[in-house]
Design an enzyme around this catalytic site. Structure first.
Site, short mmCIF file in Angstrom:
data_model
loop_
_atom_site.label_atom_id
_atom_site.label_comp_id
_atom_site.label_asym_id
_atom_site.label_seq_id
_atom_site.Cartn_x
_atom_site.Cartn_y
_atom_site.Cartn_z
CD GLN A 47 -13.47 19.12 8.74
OE1 GLN A 47 -12.62 18.77 7.99
NE2 GLN A 47 -13.96 20.21 8.14
CB CYS B 279 -0.79 -0.07 1.25
SG CYS B 279 -1.85 1.35 1.37
CB CYS C 19 -8.84 20.46 2.86
SG CYS C 19 -10.08 20.49 1.49
C1 LIG Z 1 -14.96 20.36 3.14
S1 LIG Z 1 -16.68 20.04 3.66
C2 LIG Z 1 -16.86 21.05 4.93
C3 LIG Z 1 -17.92 20.56 6.13
C4 LIG Z 1 -18.32 21.48 7.32
N1 LIG Z 1 -17.83 22.72 7.28
C5 LIG Z 1 -17.28 20.71 8.22
O1 LIG Z 1 -16.70 21.07 9.06
O2 LIG Z 1 -17.62 19.21 8.18
C6 LIG Z 1 -17.42 20.86 2.31
C7 LIG Z 1 -18.76 21.00 2.24
O3 LIG Z 1 -19.22 21.63 1.18
C8 LIG Z 1 -20.46 21.20 0.88
N2 LIG Z 1 -20.73 21.68 -0.69
C9 LIG Z 1 -20.06 21.29 -1.72
N3 LIG Z 1 -20.35 22.24 -2.85
C10 LIG Z 1 -21.28 23.07 -2.39
C11 LIG Z 1 -21.69 24.50 -2.71
N4 LIG Z 1 -21.51 24.71 -4.20
N5 LIG Z 1 -22.33 25.11 -1.94
C12 LIG Z 1 -22.58 24.77 -0.82
N6 LIG Z 1 -21.96 23.52 -0.21
C13 LIG Z 1 -21.21 22.85 -0.81
C14 LIG Z 1 -20.03 19.74 0.70
O4 LIG Z 1 -21.63 18.89 0.74
C15 LIG Z 1 -19.40 19.50 2.02
O5 LIG Z 1 -20.46 19.24 3.19
#
Ligand SMILES: C[S@@+](CC[C@H](N)C(=O)[O-])C[C@H]1O[C@@H](n2cnc3c(N)ncnc32)[C@H](O)[C@@H]1O
Length: 374
Positions: free
Chosen positions: A211, A11, A333
């Site tokens: 996360q 892996c 990220c």
């Molecule tokens: C990096 S995750 C962060 C989630 C949250 N802030 C956390 O700490 O768990 C990004 C999130 O953005 C959502 N997402 C993706 N594209 C989006 C968009 N165009 N508008 C709103 N949310 C979106 C995804 O479904 C995901 O839940």
């Protein structure tokens, strides 16, 4: 960290395996500083180190082998299963669950999917552990062929894993390398697993984002809460809010918090967590973050964004630039897209920044930065 699977060449998922942890963390901070090098005067808070091993709360195991001898891990170059049940970056509670899951595959006769032959049923096992040791298990299947046998034997699995609170089947009929499909069939009475982070109870349903490193998520949310508390804004948006990790940490008496997220399932879960916590000022809407911002008439006092790897993009960055919002917290990220997005909002200057090591043994990390209007 040393890994037998890596050393044996079985892996290579952890690209930094074997690199001393201090070096990994220093390289991540150097990389982040490089992406923000155009901005002078940033105060860099000390990088937040993770446990080097056992930090992943979620295992995405590809199932291979045979129904009597299934492998949980990855596929080799020929498409055959490689067993990685002792993967050292997974939480030990996940290791403890794997043998019972293997027994269950045998008992319910769920044929592992054979990629080269395009035959079989079980493609992936997605297993998540909560900070309280509860488990969510998802069986990603090609079809419903084994569903009745899974239902029939589920009680045996629940007896073997008393901490298993949510089990579901996800249907992924296509022969392509995607993790999961659109249809989810929940098998247990409970659909939501509680995820306690700091003093906040979050909920997690099968298809929502969470996360992957819970202690680092806790540090991330605490950092955002600390910065937001400095100016005590009356109104906050949490864009890309998922199940509401930031929003629920930022809720405070007299403060209106709005979380925006495309996943309706995540929004429902966040709404429930807010209701259970008694936070009437916190609302969640299923919407595109950019569309929501562009359609708004009154901007909030503070905006927090936590987008996927692609970043927030030019349209939202330009909206923030002209919005008049004084303070933005950007949690990312992918520091490359963070650096690019900052170029589209020159009036919002990063004043403080911090690297948090969400993903040890890889080049990935989380960066959080406070932007203040110049
Ligand atoms: C990096 S995750 C962060 C989630 C949250 N802030 C956390 O700490 O768990 C990004 C999130 O953005 C959502 N997402 C993706 N594209 C989006 C968009 N165009 N508008 C709103 N949310 C979106 C995804 O479904 C995901 O839940």
């Amino acid at each position: 960290m040393q890994c037998d699977y890596f050393d044996a060449g079985l892996c290579r998922s952890c690209t930094l395996m074997g690199v001393p942890y201090g070096e990994q963390l220093a390289a991540k901070e150097a990389h982040c500083r490089e992406q923000l090098a155009a901005h002078e005067g940033i105060t860099w808070l000390p990088a937040v180190a993770s446990a080097e091993r056992g930090f992943r709360n979620k295992a995405k195991m590809v199932v291979g082998g045979t129904v009597d001898a299934p492998t949980l891990g990855i596929l080799d170059a020929a498409g055959h299963g490689v067993d990685l049940q002792r993967c050292g970056v997974c939480d030990p509670g996940l290791h403890a669950a794997f043998p019972a899951l293997v027994d269950f595959i045998r008992l319910a006769r769920i044929q592992p999917y054979d990629v080269p032959a395009r035959r079989g049923e079980l493609k992936h096992l997605l297993v998540t552990i909560s900070p309280d040791g509860e488990l969510m298990v998802r069986f990603v299947l090609r079809s419903q062929e084994s569903l009745s046998r899974i239902r029939k034997h589920l009680a045996t699995l629940l007896a073997a894993l008393p901490n298993l609170v949510v089990a579901s089947v996800n249907l992924q009929p296509e022969h392509k390398a995607v993790l999961e499909g659109a249809d989810e069939i929940v098998l247990t009475e409970r659909q939501t697993m509680r995820m306690r982070v700091n003093d906040v109870e979050l909920g997690l349903r099968s298809r929502s984002f969470f996360q992957t490193n819970t202690p680092i998520a806790a540090a991330l949310y605490a950092q955002a809460r600390e910065w937001v508390a400095e100016t005590a804004p009356a109104s906050v948006w949490d864009l890309y809010c998922g199940v509401g990790g930031f929003a629920l940490h930022l809720a405070a008496p007299g403060r209106e918090v709005v979380g925006i997220e495309t996943s309706a399932e995540a929004v429902r879960t966040a709404e429930r967590s807010a209701a259970e916590a008694g936070l009437p000022g916190t609302r969640f809407l299923a919407d595109d973050a950019t569309a929501f911002a562009l359609a708004s008439t009154v901007p909030p006092e503070l905006v927090l964004v936590n987008p996927p790897r692609r970043g927030i993009g030019t349209a939202l960055a330009e909206w923030l630039e002209r919005s008049g919002v004084e303070r933005v917290v950007y949690s990312s990220c992918n520091a490359v897209t963070l650096g690019r997005d900052l170029r589209s909002m020159p009036s919002l200057r990063p004043t403080r920044a911090r690297v948090l090591d969400m993903f040890p043994q890889t080049n990935h990390y989380e960066a959080i930065t406070l932007l203040e209007r110049a």
